[in-house]
Design a protein around this motif. Structure first.
Motif, PDB file in Angstrom:
ATOM      1  N   MET A 136     -18.828   9.091  -4.254  1.00 47.30           N
ATOM      2  CA  MET A 136     -17.830   9.025  -3.190  1.00 47.30           C
ATOM      3  C   MET A 136     -18.307   9.830  -1.991  1.00 47.30           C
ATOM      4  SD  MET A 136     -15.416   7.073  -4.315  1.00 47.30           S
ATOM      5  CE  MET A 136     -14.084   7.442  -3.194  1.00 47.30           C
ATOM      6  N   LYS A 137     -19.484   9.448  -1.473  1.00 46.51           N
ATOM      7  CA  LYS A 137     -20.043  10.169  -0.330  1.00 46.51           C
ATOM      8  C   LYS A 137     -19.634   9.547   0.998  1.00 46.51           C
ATOM      9  CE  LYS A 137     -24.092  12.155  -2.589  1.00 46.51           C
ATOM     10  NZ  LYS A 137     -25.567  12.247  -2.615  1.00 46.51           N
ATOM     11  N   ASP A 138     -19.131   8.293   0.981  1.00 53.21           N
ATOM     12  CA  ASP A 138     -18.763   7.621   2.219  1.00 53.21           C
ATOM     13  C   ASP A 138     -17.413   8.169   2.698  1.00 53.21           C
ATOM     14  OD1 ASP A 138     -18.399   6.007   4.346  1.00 53.21           O
ATOM     15  OD2 ASP A 138     -18.646   4.103   3.275  1.00 53.21           O
ATOM     16  N   ASP A 139     -17.453   8.973   3.754  1.00 55.77           N
ATOM     17  CA  ASP A 139     -16.217   9.567   4.260  1.00 55.77           C
ATOM     18  C   ASP A 139     -15.270   8.512   4.829  1.00 55.77           C
ATOM     19  OD1 ASP A 139     -17.262  11.999   3.564  1.00 55.77           O
ATOM     20  OD2 ASP A 139     -18.034  12.450   5.566  1.00 55.77           O
ATOM     21  N   TYR A 140     -15.829   7.491   5.481  1.00 53.64           N
ATOM     22  CA  TYR A 140     -14.976   6.454   6.055  1.00 53.64           C
ATOM     23  C   TYR A 140     -14.247   5.681   4.954  1.00 53.64           C
ATOM     24  CZ  TYR A 140     -13.547   2.185   8.436  1.00 53.64           C
ATOM     25  OH  TYR A 140     -12.816   1.137   8.916  1.00 53.64           O
ATOM     26  N   LEU A 141     -14.940   5.378   3.856  1.00 56.59           N
ATOM     27  CA  LEU A 141     -14.312   4.662   2.751  1.00 56.59           C
ATOM     28  C   LEU A 141     -13.218   5.514   2.107  1.00 56.59           C
ATOM     29  CD1 LEU A 141     -14.227   2.188   0.925  1.00 56.59           C
ATOM     30  CD2 LEU A 141     -16.006   3.254  -0.490  1.00 56.59           C
ATOM     31  N   GLN A 142     -13.492   6.791   1.925  1.00 54.06           N
ATOM     32  CA  GLN A 142     -12.480   7.673   1.349  1.00 54.06           C
ATOM     33  C   GLN A 142     -11.252   7.771   2.243  1.00 54.06           C
ATOM     34  OE1 GLN A 142     -14.188  11.464   0.394  1.00 54.06           O
ATOM     35  NE2 GLN A 142     -15.922  10.583  -0.701  1.00 54.06           N
ATOM     36  N   ASN A 143     -11.495   7.882   3.549  1.00 58.35           N
ATOM     37  CA  ASN A 143     -10.384   7.983   4.482  1.00 58.35           C
ATOM     38  C   ASN A 143      -9.564   6.694   4.502  1.00 58.35           C
ATOM     39  OD1 ASN A 143      -8.695   8.966   6.439  1.00 58.35           O
ATOM     40  ND2 ASN A 143     -10.101   8.617   8.130  1.00 58.35           N
ATOM     41  N   SER A 144     -10.241   5.541   4.497  1.00 60.38           N
ATOM     42  CA  SER A 144      -9.537   4.262   4.498  1.00 60.38           C
ATOM     43  C   SER A 144      -8.712   4.084   3.233  1.00 60.38           C
ATOM     44  CB  SER A 144     -10.545   3.115   4.637  1.00 60.38           C
ATOM     45  OG  SER A 144     -11.264   3.215   5.847  1.00 60.38           O
ATOM     46  N   LEU A 145      -9.294   4.467   2.094  1.00 63.27           N
ATOM     47  CA  LEU A 145      -8.573   4.357   0.836  1.00 63.27           C
ATOM     48  C   LEU A 145      -7.338   5.246   0.822  1.00 63.27           C
ATOM     49  CD1 LEU A 145      -8.423   3.212  -2.038  1.00 63.27           C
ATOM     50  CD2 LEU A 145      -9.918   5.084  -2.772  1.00 63.27           C
ATOM     51  N   ALA A 146      -7.503   6.469   1.295  1.00 64.79           N
ATOM     52  CA  ALA A 146      -6.367   7.395   1.311  1.00 64.79           C
ATOM     53  C   ALA A 146      -5.266   6.904   2.248  1.00 64.79           C
ATOM     54  CB  ALA A 146      -6.838   8.792   1.728  1.00 64.79           C
ATOM     55  N   ARG A 147      -5.641   6.378   3.422  1.00 68.90           N
ATOM     56  CA  ARG A 147      -4.652   5.884   4.371  1.00 68.90           C
ATOM     57  C   ARG A 147      -3.954   4.632   3.847  1.00 68.90           C
ATOM     58  NH1 ARG A 147      -4.828   7.752   9.561  1.00 68.90           N
ATOM     59  NH2 ARG A 147      -4.124   5.739  10.369  1.00 68.90           N
ATOM     60  N   SER A 148      -4.680   3.770   3.141  1.00 66.86           N
ATOM     61  CA  SER A 148      -4.077   2.577   2.570  1.00 66.86           C
ATOM     62  C   SER A 148      -3.038   2.942   1.519  1.00 66.86           C
ATOM     63  CB  SER A 148      -5.160   1.682   1.962  1.00 66.86           C
ATOM     64  OG  SER A 148      -4.587   0.558   1.333  1.00 66.86           O
ATOM     65  N   ILE A 149      -3.380   3.883   0.657  1.00 60.80           N
ATOM     66  CA  ILE A 149      -2.428   4.334  -0.358  1.00 60.80           C
ATOM     67  C   ILE A 149      -1.202   4.964   0.299  1.00 60.80           C
ATOM     68  CG2 ILE A 149      -2.101   5.917  -2.290  1.00 60.80           C
ATOM     69  CD1 ILE A 149      -5.046   5.530  -2.977  1.00 60.80           C
ATOM     70  N   ASP A 160       2.684   3.554  -0.060  1.00 60.11           N
ATOM     71  CA  ASP A 160       3.760   4.408  -0.569  1.00 60.11           C
ATOM     72  C   ASP A 160       4.857   4.606   0.476  1.00 60.11           C
ATOM     73  OD1 ASP A 160       2.336   4.637  -2.887  1.00 60.11           O
ATOM     74  OD2 ASP A 160       1.477   6.595  -2.412  1.00 60.11           O
ATOM     75  N   LYS A 161       4.461   4.687   1.749  1.00 65.76           N
ATOM     76  CA  LYS A 161       5.449   4.888   2.803  1.00 65.76           C
ATOM     77  C   LYS A 161       6.372   3.679   2.927  1.00 65.76           C
ATOM     78  CE  LYS A 161       5.821   6.125   7.686  1.00 65.76           C
ATOM     79  NZ  LYS A 161       5.055   6.416   8.927  1.00 65.76           N
ATOM     80  N   LYS A 162       5.801   2.464   2.865  1.00 66.29           N
ATOM     81  CA  LYS A 162       6.630   1.253   2.929  1.00 66.29           C
ATOM     82  C   LYS A 162       7.559   1.153   1.720  1.00 66.29           C
ATOM     83  CE  LYS A 162       3.339  -1.471   5.627  1.00 66.29           C
ATOM     84  NZ  LYS A 162       2.460  -2.672   5.627  1.00 66.29           N
ATOM     85  N   ARG A 163       7.024   1.473   0.550  1.00 63.45           N
ATOM     86  CA  ARG A 163       7.851   1.400  -0.649  1.00 63.45           C
ATOM     87  C   ARG A 163       9.018   2.385  -0.572  1.00 63.45           C
ATOM     88  NH1 ARG A 163       7.814   4.546  -4.834  1.00 63.45           N
ATOM     89  NH2 ARG A 163       5.820   5.479  -4.201  1.00 63.45           N
ATOM     90  N   ILE A 164       8.745   3.594  -0.130  1.00 60.52           N
ATOM     91  CA  ILE A 164       9.802   4.599  -0.021  1.00 60.52           C
ATOM     92  C   ILE A 164      10.832   4.188   1.029  1.00 60.52           C
ATOM     93  CG2 ILE A 164      10.259   6.997   0.637  1.00 60.52           C
ATOM     94  CD1 ILE A 164       7.553   7.729  -0.565  1.00 60.52           C
ATOM     95  N   LYS A 165      10.373   3.589   2.134  1.00 57.29           N
ATOM     96  CA  LYS A 165      11.300   3.160   3.182  1.00 57.29           C
ATOM     97  C   LYS A 165      12.217   2.046   2.692  1.00 57.29           C
ATOM     98  CE  LYS A 165      11.413   1.500   7.950  1.00 57.29           C
ATOM     99  NZ  LYS A 165      10.596   1.096   9.122  1.00 57.29           N
ATOM    100  N   LEU A 166      11.664   1.056   1.969  1.00 58.26           N
ATOM    101  CA  LEU A 166      12.497  -0.024   1.436  1.00 58.26           C
ATOM    102  C   LEU A 166      13.503   0.498   0.420  1.00 58.26           C
ATOM    103  CD1 LEU A 166       9.811  -2.841   0.978  1.00 58.26           C
ATOM    104  CD2 LEU A 166      11.547  -2.660   2.773  1.00 58.26           C
ATOM    105  N   ALA A 167      13.061   1.404  -0.439  1.00 54.57           N
ATOM    106  CA  ALA A 167      13.987   1.971  -1.422  1.00 54.57           C
ATOM    107  C   ALA A 167      15.088   2.769  -0.741  1.00 54.57           C
ATOM    108  CB  ALA A 167      13.216   2.853  -2.409  1.00 54.57           C
ATOM    109  N   ASP A 168      14.750   3.490   0.319  1.00 52.58           N
ATOM    110  CA  ASP A 168      15.755   4.266   1.035  1.00 52.58           C
ATOM    111  C   ASP A 168      16.762   3.349   1.728  1.00 52.58           C
ATOM    112  OD1 ASP A 168      16.654   6.913   2.056  1.00 52.58           O
ATOM    113  OD2 ASP A 168      16.205   5.991   3.984  1.00 52.58           O
ATOM    114  N   GLU A 169      16.289   2.240   2.325  1.00 52.31           N
ATOM    115  CA  GLU A 169      17.222   1.299   2.958  1.00 52.31           C
ATOM    116  C   GLU A 169      18.157   0.664   1.929  1.00 52.31           C
ATOM    117  OE1 GLU A 169      14.812  -1.482   5.003  1.00 52.31           O
ATOM    118  OE2 GLU A 169      14.291  -0.125   6.661  1.00 52.31           O
ATOM    119  N   ALA A 170      17.627   0.313   0.765  1.00 50.75           N
ATOM    120  CA  ALA A 170      18.483  -0.253  -0.286  1.00 50.75           C
ATOM    121  C   ALA A 170      19.524   0.758  -0.754  1.00 50.75           C
ATOM    122  CB  ALA A 170      17.622  -0.726  -1.454  1.00 50.75           C
ATOM    123  N   ASP A 171      19.123   2.012  -0.889  1.00 49.82           N
ATOM    124  CA  ASP A 171      20.072   3.044  -1.303  1.00 49.82           C
ATOM    125  C   ASP A 171      21.158   3.253  -0.250  1.00 49.82           C
ATOM    126  OD1 ASP A 171      18.581   3.315  -3.560  1.00 49.82           O
ATOM    127  OD2 ASP A 171      17.551   5.150  -2.935  1.00 49.82           O
TER     128      ASP A 171
END
Length: 349
Positions: free
Chosen positions: A175-188, A192-203
Protein backbone atom coordinates in the motif's frame (compact mmCIF):
# COMPACT_ATOMS: atom_id res chain seq x y z
CA UNK A 1 11.02 37.63 25.82
CA UNK A 2 14.05 38.28 28.00
CA UNK A 3 16.50 38.46 25.11
CA UNK A 4 14.47 41.24 23.47
CA UNK A 5 14.14 43.52 26.49
CA UNK A 6 17.46 45.22 25.83
CA UNK A 7 16.50 46.27 22.32
CA UNK A 8 14.91 49.56 21.30
CA UNK A 9 15.28 50.99 24.80
CA UNK A 10 16.19 54.53 25.59
CA UNK A 11 19.82 55.09 26.49
CA UNK A 12 20.29 58.16 28.67
CA UNK A 13 22.95 60.78 27.82
CA UNK A 14 25.16 59.86 30.76
CA UNK A 15 25.45 56.19 29.65
CA UNK A 16 28.78 55.02 28.34
CA UNK A 17 29.75 51.61 26.93
CA UNK A 18 32.19 50.90 29.70
CA UNK A 19 29.30 51.04 32.19
CA UNK A 20 27.84 47.83 30.77
CA UNK A 21 24.25 47.14 29.66
CA UNK A 22 21.13 48.98 30.64
CA UNK A 23 20.28 46.46 33.39
CA UNK A 24 23.66 46.94 35.00
CA UNK A 25 23.45 50.70 34.50
CA UNK A 26 20.02 50.88 36.17
CA UNK A 27 20.82 48.21 38.77
CA UNK A 28 18.01 45.87 37.69
CA UNK A 29 17.83 42.21 36.71
CA UNK A 30 17.00 40.98 33.23
CA UNK A 31 14.14 38.85 34.59
CA UNK A 32 12.58 41.84 36.35
CA UNK A 33 9.99 40.81 39.00
CA UNK A 34 10.74 37.12 38.48
CA UNK A 35 14.10 37.67 40.19
CA UNK A 36 12.83 39.67 43.17
CA UNK A 37 13.79 36.84 45.58
CA UNK A 38 16.92 35.82 43.79
CA UNK A 39 19.02 36.75 46.82
CA UNK A 40 17.12 34.05 48.73
CA UNK A 41 17.82 31.47 46.04
CA UNK A 42 14.22 31.61 44.71
CA UNK A 43 13.37 32.00 41.04
CA UNK A 44 9.79 32.39 39.77
CA UNK A 45 9.12 30.04 36.86
CA UNK A 46 6.13 28.74 34.94
CA UNK A 47 5.28 25.31 36.39
CA UNK A 48 2.97 22.77 34.77
CA UNK A 49 1.04 20.31 36.94
CA UNK A 50 2.63 16.87 36.34
CA UNK A 51 -0.44 14.82 37.36
CA UNK A 52 -3.98 15.16 38.72
CA UNK A 53 -4.28 16.32 42.32
CA UNK A 54 -6.89 17.19 44.95
CA UNK A 55 -6.41 20.50 46.74
CA UNK A 56 -6.42 20.05 50.53
CA UNK A 57 -7.63 23.62 51.06
CA UNK A 58 -10.83 23.61 48.96
CA UNK A 59 -11.01 19.89 47.98
CA UNK A 60 -11.25 20.85 44.30
CA UNK A 61 -9.76 18.81 41.51
CA UNK A 62 -6.82 20.26 39.59
CA UNK A 63 -6.07 18.54 36.31
CA UNK A 64 -2.75 17.59 34.84
CA UNK A 65 -1.26 20.32 32.65
CA UNK A 66 -2.63 23.33 34.58
CA UNK A 67 0.06 25.99 34.77
CA UNK A 68 1.08 28.11 37.76
CA UNK A 69 3.68 30.73 38.64
CA UNK A 70 5.84 28.73 41.04
CA UNK A 71 8.79 29.62 43.24
CA UNK A 72 11.68 27.32 42.41
CA UNK A 73 14.52 26.73 44.86
CA UNK A 74 17.21 24.13 45.40
CA UNK A 75 16.85 21.94 48.51
CA UNK A 76 19.61 19.35 48.12
CA UNK A 77 21.40 16.83 45.90
CA UNK A 78 20.75 13.24 44.87
CA UNK A 79 24.28 12.14 44.08
CA UNK A 80 25.16 14.68 41.40
CA UNK A 81 21.53 15.59 40.54
CA UNK A 82 20.05 18.65 42.29
CA UNK A 83 16.74 18.37 44.07
CA UNK A 84 14.26 21.17 43.36
CA UNK A 85 11.19 22.34 45.20
CA UNK A 86 8.27 24.21 43.61
CA UNK A 87 5.80 26.26 45.63
CA UNK A 88 2.63 27.70 44.08
CA UNK A 89 -0.73 29.08 45.21
CA UNK A 90 -4.06 27.42 44.37
CA UNK A 91 -6.13 29.46 41.92
CA UNK A 92 -9.36 28.55 43.77
CA UNK A 93 -8.37 29.24 47.38
CA UNK A 94 -5.46 30.54 49.54
CA UNK A 95 -3.80 27.14 49.88
CA UNK A 96 -0.23 26.56 48.67
CA UNK A 97 1.11 23.44 46.97
CA UNK A 98 4.67 22.19 47.33
CA UNK A 99 6.18 19.68 44.88
CA UNK A 100 9.63 18.14 44.87
CA UNK A 101 11.56 16.28 42.21
CA UNK A 102 12.26 12.57 42.71
CA UNK A 103 15.19 11.63 40.45
CA UNK A 104 15.40 8.18 41.98
CA UNK A 105 11.97 7.21 40.63
CA UNK A 106 11.96 9.66 37.70
CA UNK A 107 8.86 11.34 39.09
CA UNK A 108 7.50 14.22 41.19
CA UNK A 109 6.25 13.87 44.73
CA UNK A 110 3.64 15.99 46.53
CA UNK A 111 5.29 17.41 49.65
CA UNK A 112 2.36 19.38 51.14
CA UNK A 113 -0.89 21.18 50.33
CA UNK A 114 -2.37 18.51 48.02
CA UNK A 115 -2.78 14.81 47.50
CA UNK A 116 -2.19 12.91 44.31
CA UNK A 117 -5.06 11.34 42.42
CA UNK A 118 -4.13 7.75 41.73
CA UNK A 119 -4.99 6.56 38.23
CA UNK A 120 -2.88 3.51 37.57
CA UNK A 121 -3.69 0.46 35.46
CA UNK A 122 -1.97 -2.47 33.87
CA UNK A 123 -0.63 -1.47 30.41
CA UNK A 124 -1.31 -4.99 29.13
CA UNK A 125 -5.05 -4.61 29.85
CA UNK A 126 -5.21 -1.47 27.67
CA UNK A 127 -3.09 -2.98 24.86
CA UNK A 128 -0.26 -0.52 25.45
CA UNK A 129 3.46 -1.13 25.28
CA UNK A 130 4.52 -2.05 28.76
CA UNK A 131 7.43 -0.01 30.04
CA UNK A 132 10.35 -1.69 31.71
CA UNK A 133 10.01 -1.91 35.46
CA UNK A 134 12.31 0.33 37.48
CA UNK A 135 13.66 -2.59 39.51
CA UNK A 136 14.38 -4.43 36.28
CA UNK A 137 16.26 -1.42 34.91
CA UNK A 138 18.31 -1.23 38.09
CA UNK A 139 19.24 -4.92 37.82
CA UNK A 140 20.18 -4.51 34.18
CA UNK A 141 22.65 -1.82 35.16
CA UNK A 142 24.17 -3.64 38.15
CA UNK A 143 23.80 -7.41 37.51
CA UNK A 144 25.64 -8.82 34.42
CA UNK A 145 24.07 -12.30 34.75
CA UNK A 146 20.56 -10.84 34.92
CA UNK A 147 21.35 -8.74 31.87
CA UNK A 148 22.45 -11.85 29.94
CA UNK A 149 19.31 -13.79 30.91
CA UNK A 150 17.12 -10.82 30.03
CA UNK A 151 18.79 -10.59 26.63
CA UNK A 152 18.01 -14.26 25.88
CA UNK A 153 14.36 -13.70 26.86
CA UNK A 154 14.23 -10.73 24.51
CA UNK A 155 15.55 -12.88 21.66
CA UNK A 156 12.85 -15.52 22.28
CA UNK A 157 10.14 -12.84 22.27
CA UNK A 158 11.53 -11.34 19.07
CA UNK A 159 11.50 -14.72 17.32
CA UNK A 160 7.87 -15.31 18.37
CA UNK A 161 6.65 -11.92 17.15
CA UNK A 162 8.70 -11.87 13.94
CA UNK A 163 5.93 -13.37 11.69
CA UNK A 164 3.51 -10.68 12.76
CA UNK A 165 6.02 -7.94 12.07
CA UNK A 166 6.80 -9.42 8.64
CA UNK A 167 3.09 -9.54 7.76
CA UNK A 168 2.61 -5.92 8.77
CA UNK A 169 5.66 -4.87 6.76
CA UNK A 170 4.38 -6.75 3.70
CA UNK A 171 0.97 -5.11 4.02
CA UNK A 172 2.56 -1.70 4.29
CA UNK A 173 4.78 -2.31 1.26
CA UNK A 174 1.75 -3.27 -0.87
CA UNK A 175 0.00 0.00 0.00
CA UNK A 176 2.63 2.49 -1.11
CA UNK A 177 0.39 4.39 -3.56
CA UNK A 178 -0.74 7.44 -1.58
CA UNK A 179 -3.27 8.46 -4.23
CA UNK A 180 -4.91 5.02 -4.17
CA UNK A 181 -5.07 5.02 -0.38
CA UNK A 182 -6.57 8.49 -0.35
CA UNK A 183 -9.15 7.60 -3.00
CA UNK A 184 -10.13 4.45 -1.15
CA UNK A 185 -10.50 6.28 2.14
CA UNK A 186 -12.58 9.06 0.55
CA UNK A 187 -14.82 6.54 -1.22
CA UNK A 188 -15.52 4.72 2.03
CA UNK A 189 -16.18 8.04 3.74
CA UNK A 190 -18.66 9.18 1.07
CA UNK A 191 -20.52 5.86 1.16
CA UNK A 192 -20.85 5.94 4.93
CA UNK A 193 -21.90 9.59 4.84
CA UNK A 194 -24.72 8.90 2.36
CA UNK A 195 -25.89 5.90 4.34
CA UNK A 196 -25.95 7.87 7.59
CA UNK A 197 -27.80 10.76 5.91
CA UNK A 198 -30.51 8.46 4.49
CA UNK A 199 -30.96 6.74 7.84
CA UNK A 200 -31.22 10.10 9.59
CA UNK A 201 -33.86 11.34 7.12
CA UNK A 202 -35.90 8.15 7.62
CA UNK A 203 -35.68 8.54 11.39
CA UNK A 204 -36.75 12.18 11.22
CA UNK A 205 -39.75 11.31 9.03
CA UNK A 206 -40.79 8.52 11.41
CA UNK A 207 -40.43 10.78 14.45
CA UNK A 208 -42.47 13.53 12.76
CA UNK A 209 -45.20 11.08 11.75
CA UNK A 210 -45.56 9.64 15.26
CA UNK A 211 -44.84 12.93 17.13
CA UNK A 212 -41.80 11.49 18.88
CA UNK A 213 -38.98 13.40 20.52
CA UNK A 214 -36.64 10.54 21.40
CA UNK A 215 -33.47 9.29 19.79
CA UNK A 216 -34.01 6.25 17.58
CA UNK A 217 -31.51 3.40 17.67
CA UNK A 218 -30.45 1.54 14.53
CA UNK A 219 -32.53 -1.48 13.55
CA UNK A 220 -31.35 -4.98 14.40
CA UNK A 221 -32.30 -8.39 13.10
CA UNK A 222 -33.51 -9.47 16.54
CA UNK A 223 -35.88 -6.49 16.68
CA UNK A 224 -37.30 -7.27 13.23
CA UNK A 225 -37.88 -10.91 14.17
CA UNK A 226 -39.60 -9.94 17.44
CA UNK A 227 -41.77 -7.38 15.65
CA UNK A 228 -42.88 -9.94 13.04
CA UNK A 229 -44.20 -12.21 15.81
CA UNK A 230 -46.45 -9.49 17.19
CA UNK A 231 -49.99 -8.85 15.99
CA UNK A 232 -50.91 -5.23 15.71
CA UNK A 233 -54.46 -3.83 15.56
CA UNK A 234 -54.98 -0.89 13.26
CA UNK A 235 -56.03 2.18 15.18
CA UNK A 236 -58.81 4.28 13.67
CA UNK A 237 -57.92 7.93 13.42
CA UNK A 238 -60.16 10.66 14.82
CA UNK A 239 -61.05 11.91 11.31
CA UNK A 240 -62.16 8.45 10.18
CA UNK A 241 -64.15 7.94 13.38
CA UNK A 242 -65.92 11.28 12.95
CA UNK A 243 -66.72 10.55 9.28
CA UNK A 244 -68.13 7.11 10.18
CA UNK A 245 -70.40 8.59 12.86
CA UNK A 246 -71.66 11.25 10.47
CA UNK A 247 -72.46 8.62 7.83
CA UNK A 248 -74.43 6.62 10.41
CA UNK A 249 -76.42 9.72 11.40
CA UNK A 250 -77.13 10.58 7.74
CA UNK A 251 -78.35 7.04 7.03
CA UNK A 252 -80.66 7.01 10.08
CA UNK A 253 -84.36 7.99 9.40
CA UNK A 254 -85.55 11.30 10.78
CA UNK A 255 -88.86 9.91 12.17
CA UNK A 256 -88.82 6.58 13.98
CA UNK A 257 -90.91 3.73 12.58
CA UNK A 258 -93.89 2.16 14.35
CA UNK A 259 -91.83 -0.92 15.21
CA UNK A 260 -89.26 1.29 16.95
CA UNK A 261 -91.94 3.25 18.81
CA UNK A 262 -93.60 0.24 20.40
CA UNK A 263 -90.67 -0.78 22.64
CA UNK A 264 -89.92 2.86 23.45
CA UNK A 265 -93.50 3.58 24.48
CA UNK A 266 -93.68 0.37 26.43
CA UNK A 267 -90.45 1.19 28.22
CA UNK A 268 -91.86 4.46 29.54
CA UNK A 269 -94.68 2.72 31.40
CA UNK A 270 -92.88 -0.52 32.17
CA UNK A 271 -92.63 0.29 35.88
CA UNK A 272 -96.37 1.02 36.27
CA UNK A 273 -98.68 -1.89 37.18
CA UNK A 274 -102.22 -2.29 35.92
CA UNK A 275 -104.86 -4.82 36.89
CA UNK A 276 -104.77 -6.83 40.03
CA UNK A 277 -102.04 -6.25 42.63
CA UNK A 278 -100.66 -9.73 42.08
CA UNK A 279 -99.86 -9.20 38.43
CA UNK A 280 -96.35 -8.45 37.31
CA UNK A 281 -95.42 -4.84 36.55
CA UNK A 282 -93.13 -5.80 33.65
CA UNK A 283 -95.89 -6.46 31.07
CA UNK A 284 -96.13 -4.51 27.82
CA UNK A 285 -99.08 -2.18 27.32
CA UNK A 286 -101.14 -2.01 24.17
CA UNK A 287 -101.21 1.14 21.94
CA UNK A 288 -104.83 1.72 23.03
CA UNK A 289 -103.80 1.78 26.68
CA UNK A 290 -101.01 4.23 25.80
CA UNK A 291 -103.46 6.56 24.06
CA UNK A 292 -102.42 5.67 20.49
CA UNK A 293 -105.77 5.45 18.64
CA UNK A 294 -106.54 5.08 14.94
CA UNK A 295 -108.00 8.02 13.06
CA UNK A 296 -111.69 7.37 12.31
CA UNK A 297 -113.15 8.14 8.91
CA UNK A 298 -116.73 9.31 8.28
CA UNK A 299 -116.98 6.89 5.37
CA UNK A 300 -116.60 3.86 7.68
CA UNK A 301 -119.13 4.15 10.52
CA UNK A 302 -118.57 0.55 11.39
CA UNK A 303 -115.19 1.45 12.78
CA UNK A 304 -116.76 3.02 15.81
CA UNK A 305 -118.72 -0.12 16.50
CA UNK A 306 -115.76 -2.35 15.89
CA UNK A 307 -113.34 -0.35 18.07
CA UNK A 308 -115.33 1.06 20.98
CA UNK A 309 -113.29 3.20 23.42
CA UNK A 310 -115.05 3.59 26.71
CA UNK A 311 -114.01 4.25 30.21
CA UNK A 312 -115.51 0.96 31.35
CA UNK A 313 -113.30 -1.08 29.01
CA UNK A 314 -111.05 -3.27 31.13
CA UNK A 315 -107.31 -2.73 30.63
CA UNK A 316 -106.33 -6.33 30.04
CA UNK A 317 -104.80 -5.97 26.59
CA UNK A 318 -101.08 -6.39 26.95
CA UNK A 319 -99.86 -6.41 23.33
CA UNK A 320 -100.89 -5.56 19.81
CA UNK A 321 -101.88 -9.17 19.09
CA UNK A 322 -104.56 -9.04 21.82
CA UNK A 323 -106.13 -5.77 20.52
CA UNK A 324 -109.35 -6.05 18.42
CA UNK A 325 -108.58 -6.03 14.69
CA UNK A 326 -110.68 -4.16 12.09
CA UNK A 327 -112.65 -6.11 9.48
CA UNK A 328 -111.66 -6.47 5.84
CA UNK A 329 -114.22 -3.88 4.59
CA UNK A 330 -112.87 -1.08 6.83
CA UNK A 331 -109.16 -1.98 6.76
CA UNK A 332 -108.39 0.22 3.67
CA UNK A 333 -110.02 3.19 5.32
CA UNK A 334 -108.06 2.74 8.55
CA UNK A 335 -104.92 4.83 8.87
CA UNK A 336 -103.04 5.03 12.10
CA UNK A 337 -101.35 8.23 13.14
CA UNK A 338 -99.86 9.76 16.22
CA UNK A 339 -101.02 13.28 15.26
CA UNK A 340 -104.55 14.44 16.07
CA UNK A 341 -106.44 17.11 14.19
CA UNK A 342 -106.22 20.33 16.17
CA UNK A 343 -108.16 23.47 15.32
CA UNK A 344 -110.56 21.78 12.81
CA UNK A 345 -113.75 19.82 13.27
CA UNK A 346 -113.74 18.34 9.79
CA UNK A 347 -113.22 14.60 9.41
CA UNK A 348 -111.86 14.90 5.91
CA UNK A 349 -108.25 14.04 5.09
Amino acid sequence: MGERKGQNHYYPPDWRPELGGLNKFHGTHALAERANKLHLGIMVIRFEMPFNIWCEGCNNHVGMGVRYNAEKRKIGMYYTTPLWEFRMKCHLCDNYYEFRTDPKNFDYEVFSGARRQERRWDPASTEQVEATDKNTMQKLLTDPMFKLEHGKDDQVKAAAIKPVIDELSDLQSRMKDDYLQNSLARSIFRTDKKRIKLADEADQALMKKNSLSIQLLPEREEDRRAASLMKYISIESSEDRQKRKRDEIDARPVLPSSMEMQPAAAKIVRNFSFGSPGESSERLLSPLQLGIIPKRSMKSPALSTRLPITAEQPRTVLSLEDAPQPTEEIRPALRTTLVSDYGSSSDSD
